[in-house]
Design a protein around this motif. Structure first.
Motif, short mmCIF file in Angstrom:
data_model
loop_
_atom_site.label_atom_id
_atom_site.label_comp_id
_atom_site.label_asym_id
_atom_site.label_seq_id
_atom_site.Cartn_x
_atom_site.Cartn_y
_atom_site.Cartn_z
N ALA A 22 0.83 -1.21 0.00
CA ALA A 22 0.00 0.00 0.00
C ALA A 22 0.86 1.25 0.00
CB ALA A 22 -0.93 -0.01 1.21
N LEU A 23 1.95 1.23 0.76
CA LEU A 23 2.87 2.38 0.82
C LEU A 23 3.48 2.64 -0.56
CD1 LEU A 23 4.36 4.35 2.82
CD2 LEU A 23 6.14 2.61 2.92
N ARG A 25 2.25 1.72 -3.50
CA ARG A 25 1.18 2.19 -4.40
C ARG A 25 0.92 3.67 -4.20
NH1 ARG A 25 -2.21 -2.10 -2.86
NH2 ARG A 25 -3.46 -0.54 -1.79
N GLU A 26 0.87 4.09 -2.93
CA GLU A 26 0.61 5.51 -2.65
C GLU A 26 1.73 6.39 -3.18
OE1 GLU A 26 -0.20 8.59 1.07
OE2 GLU A 26 -0.03 6.45 1.49
N ALA A 27 2.96 5.99 -2.94
CA ALA A 27 4.10 6.78 -3.41
C ALA A 27 4.10 6.86 -4.94
CB ALA A 27 5.41 6.17 -2.90
N SER A 29 1.53 6.62 -6.90
CA SER A 29 0.41 7.47 -7.28
C SER A 29 0.76 8.95 -7.13
CB SER A 29 -0.80 7.12 -6.44
OG SER A 29 -1.87 8.00 -6.71
N LEU A 30 1.42 9.29 -6.04
CA LEU A 30 1.81 10.69 -5.81
C LEU A 30 2.75 11.20 -6.89
CD1 LEU A 30 2.34 10.61 -1.93
CD2 LEU A 30 0.51 11.78 -3.19
#
Length: 95
Positions: A22-23, A25-27, A29-30
């Motif tokens: 999840a970490l 994926r978030e990075a 995406s950012l």
């Protein structure tokens, strides 16, 4: 490489905790990148940094060894330095 030819690729699989997935994926995406692009780019940067650090340490150890060898081996005195020392002794009286 020909114009229409793509570079060869290899597959890498990794099992990781969901929280890290999840970490990542978030990075990704950012930064507006896919998860694969983010992971490959980050892994490449980490690998290049690890190799560079290893090279610095390896070269540093080699330099230290060379320096110690130079200190322990008497080097020949350059002729100009010998002449300067003789000239100095001729000008200065020993105390």
């Amino acid at each position: 490489m020909l114009e229409n030819e793509e570079p060869k690729t290899a597959r890498l699989e990794a099992r990781l905790p969901e929280s890290i997935h999840a970490l990542l994926r978030e990075a990704a995406s950012l930064q507006g990148r896919s998860l694969s692009e983010f992971v490959v780019s980050s892994a490449r940067e980490a690998a290049e940094q690890a190799i560079a650090q290893h090279e610095v340490i390896r070269l540093s150890l080699a330099d230290q060894q060379r320096f110690a060898e130079q200190l322990l081996e008497p080097a020949p005195i350059a002729p100009a330095l010998q002449r300067a020392a003789q000239h100095h002794h001729g000008l200065v009286e020993p105390s």
